[in-house]
Motif scaffolding. Structure first.
Motif, mmCIF file in Angstrom:
data_model
loop_
_atom_site.group_PDB
_atom_site.id
_atom_site.type_symbol
_atom_site.label_atom_id
_atom_site.label_comp_id
_atom_site.label_asym_id
_atom_site.label_seq_id
_atom_site.Cartn_x
_atom_site.Cartn_y
_atom_site.Cartn_z
ATOM 1 N N THR A 191 0.860 -1.185 0.000
ATOM 2 C CA THR A 191 0.000 0.000 0.000
ATOM 3 C C THR A 191 0.899 1.239 0.000
ATOM 4 N N PRO A 192 0.356 2.431 -0.350
ATOM 5 C CA PRO A 192 1.209 3.634 -0.417
ATOM 6 C C PRO A 192 1.992 3.868 0.873
ATOM 7 N N ALA A 193 1.330 3.809 2.026
ATOM 8 C CA ALA A 193 2.048 3.808 3.311
ATOM 9 C C ALA A 193 1.911 2.413 3.897
ATOM 10 N N PRO A 194 2.939 1.929 4.626
ATOM 11 C CA PRO A 194 2.810 0.608 5.266
ATOM 12 C C PRO A 194 1.566 0.603 6.166
ATOM 13 N N THR A 195 0.688 -0.391 5.945
ATOM 14 C CA THR A 195 -0.628 -0.366 6.581
ATOM 15 C C THR A 195 -0.902 -1.639 7.361
ATOM 16 N N ILE A 196 -1.287 -1.495 8.625
ATOM 17 C CA ILE A 196 -1.688 -2.648 9.427
ATOM 18 C C ILE A 196 -3.114 -3.030 9.034
ATOM 19 N N LEU A 197 -3.254 -4.202 8.391
ATOM 20 C CA LEU A 197 -4.573 -4.673 7.941
ATOM 21 C C LEU A 197 -5.295 -5.405 9.062
ATOM 22 N N ARG A 198 -4.526 -6.068 9.930
ATOM 23 C CA ARG A 198 -5.120 -6.758 11.086
ATOM 24 C C ARG A 198 -4.210 -6.510 12.276
ATOM 25 N N PRO A 199 -4.714 -5.903 13.362
ATOM 26 C CA PRO A 199 -3.841 -5.666 14.513
ATOM 27 C C PRO A 199 -3.490 -6.972 15.212
ATOM 28 N N GLY A 200 -2.312 -7.020 15.774
ATOM 29 C CA GLY A 200 -1.864 -8.185 16.532
ATOM 30 C C GLY A 200 -1.052 -7.700 17.705
ATOM 31 N N MET A 201 -0.350 -8.615 18.378
ATOM 32 C CA MET A 201 0.367 -8.227 19.580
ATOM 33 C C MET A 201 1.685 -7.509 19.252
ATOM 34 N N ILE A 202 2.139 -7.558 18.000
ATOM 35 C CA ILE A 202 3.183 -6.611 17.571
ATOM 36 C C ILE A 202 2.429 -5.350 17.168
ATOM 37 N N THR A 203 2.553 -4.321 18.000
ATOM 38 C CA THR A 203 1.681 -3.150 17.879
ATOM 39 C C THR A 203 2.214 -2.137 16.871
ATOM 40 N N LEU A 204 1.366 -1.185 16.528
ATOM 41 C CA LEU A 204 1.787 -0.085 15.664
ATOM 42 C C LEU A 204 2.987 0.628 16.272
ATOM 43 N N ASP A 205 2.967 0.825 17.598
ATOM 44 C CA ASP A 205 4.076 1.527 18.254
ATOM 45 C C ASP A 205 5.400 0.786 18.051
ATOM 46 N N PRO A 212 8.662 4.471 10.553
ATOM 47 C CA PRO A 212 7.951 5.579 11.209
ATOM 48 C C PRO A 212 6.617 5.933 10.546
ATOM 49 N N ASN A 213 6.439 5.645 9.248
ATOM 50 C CA ASN A 213 5.206 6.084 8.577
ATOM 51 C C ASN A 213 4.111 5.023 8.543
ATOM 52 N N VAL A 214 4.210 4.006 9.397
ATOM 53 C CA VAL A 214 3.181 2.949 9.411
ATOM 54 C C VAL A 214 1.852 3.504 9.927
ATOM 55 N N VAL A 215 0.752 3.024 9.330
ATOM 56 C CA VAL A 215 -0.583 3.477 9.748
ATOM 57 C C VAL A 215 -1.499 2.272 9.960
ATOM 58 N N HIS A 216 -2.563 2.488 10.730
ATOM 59 C CA HIS A 216 -3.629 1.496 10.801
ATOM 60 C C HIS A 216 -4.534 1.673 9.588
#
Ligand code: TXA
Ligand code: MG
Length: 332
Positions: A191-205, A212-216
């Protein structure tokens, strides 16, 4: 019935010997349920479309929901994508082996059956020592969704797999209860910015320290199980037989008490009481420990004949995000 291979007490060569028939079965295109650090997976040879079709048949899962391909190491993951880049290198170094799935452009040898016809493939190097041993012995990429019937609760113990799918597959490998407890974080690099499609225990933080530019994924964007054509199809997911309701912690008990059905509350950091009415199930007040026990608690509620499970809603923070996501889905 599936043959159960219990390797919980084995290590080294003895464990490899016990796993050999399962590794042969994978190579031959049969289905093998295996432990990963997240949940048990229903594995099949990922480059064999007939074997992969067997996964969808056994789970009753629609074919437009793509599968994650599990490999032993990053170099094998790299071989299954056309565009491994510096970001993938950094993520693999930080989080593999571990509960992170990377979605990348797929190499031509990855069959449509795995990707649901998408141009991308989900790749993961699991950390569980038994999964790693089996991947090394089978020496083929292994497509594996969670080893549950479609829309039901994911298995975190071999007994859960046996109860749900035991009559449909060749082998179930028992590696003990899983450690993480909820499915991997799915992160798209396509995707244009790295995107979390499904949250898991490796968090966005945690990912943001590497990228640094990862998004949900924004609400309404492609969701878990909606990667292919039919938005909304997989909204019901992770559901026990009991109806699940989320409530403010202070209101959960009253809600369960007011219901005529056999009811239970699931609280955080409390004392379990299975004789009380409503019954009280409890998980630790820590996201890692809560996630580890969550699906087992949902399976136990079903075993207890609970028809209404009122869950005290966890905090809306990043650390609890994957847990809240699974709980919300289980209410559908
Ligand atoms: O922890 C896990 O990920 C477990 C263990 C067994 O590894 N597996 C798992 O698989 O949860 P499954 O099939 O239940 O979930 C796979 C998720 C789905 O949300 C699917 O839509 C997404 O990964 N996925 C797989 N390939 C994808 C792709 N090419 N593009 C977008 N999403 C994809
Ligand atoms: Mg699943």
């Amino acid at each position: 019935m599936a043959t159960l291979i219990d390797v919980t007490q084995l290590e080294g060569q003895a464990r490899d010997d016990a796993l050999a028939p399962a590794a042969r079965a994978l190579r031959a295109g049969e289905l093998v349920a295996l432990p990963t650090e997240t949940v048990y997976g229903l594995g099949a040879h990922a480059l064999d479309p007939r074997a992969v079709a067997g996964i969808f048949a056994a789970k009753g899962r629609p074919a437009n929901n793509p599968l994650i391909v599990h490999v032993h190491d990053a170099s094998r993951a790299r071989a299954l994508t056309t565009s491994w880049d510096a970001r993938a290198d950094a993520l693999a170094a930080a989080f593999w082996p571990g509960p992170l799935t990377l979605v990348l452009p797929r190499a031509p040898e990855v069959p449509d059956a795995v990707t649901a016809g998408l141009g991308t493939v989900g790749l993961r190097v699991p950390a569980h020592p038994v999964a790693r041993a089996l991947l090394r012995l089978a020496d083929v990429p292994v497509a594996a969704p969670s080893a549950n019937l479609y829309t039901r609760v994911s298995p975190t113990r071999a007994e859960h797999v046996m109860a749900g799918l035991g009559d449909r597959i060749a082998y179930v490998v028992d590696g003990g209860p899983t450690d993480v407890g909820v499915e991997s974080t799915v992160l798209s690099l396509a995707t244009p910015a790295p995107t979390i499609l499904r949250p898991g225990m490796i968090t966005l933080d945690a990912i943001a320290r590497v990228l640094p530019n990862v998004v949900h994924r924004a609400p309404g964007e492609l969701a878990d199980g909606e990667a292919a054509a039919s938005p909304g199809l997989a909204r019901k997911h992770y559901s026990p037989a009991a109806q699940v309701v989320l409530a403010a912690p202070g209101e959960a008990m009253a809600l369960a008490r007011a219901d005529a059905r056999p009811a239970a509350v699931l609280v955080r950091g409390g004392v379990e009481s299975l004789d009380a009415s409503p019954r009280v199930l409890s998980l630790p007040d820590d996201p890692g420990a809560y996630a580890r026990g969550l699906y087992d608690a949902l399976h136990r509620a079903d075993d207890l004949g609970i028809e209404l499970l009122v869950v005290a809603r966890p905090p809306d923070t990043e650390a609890w995000r994957a847990i809240v996501d699974r709980l919300v889905r289980s209410t559908a």
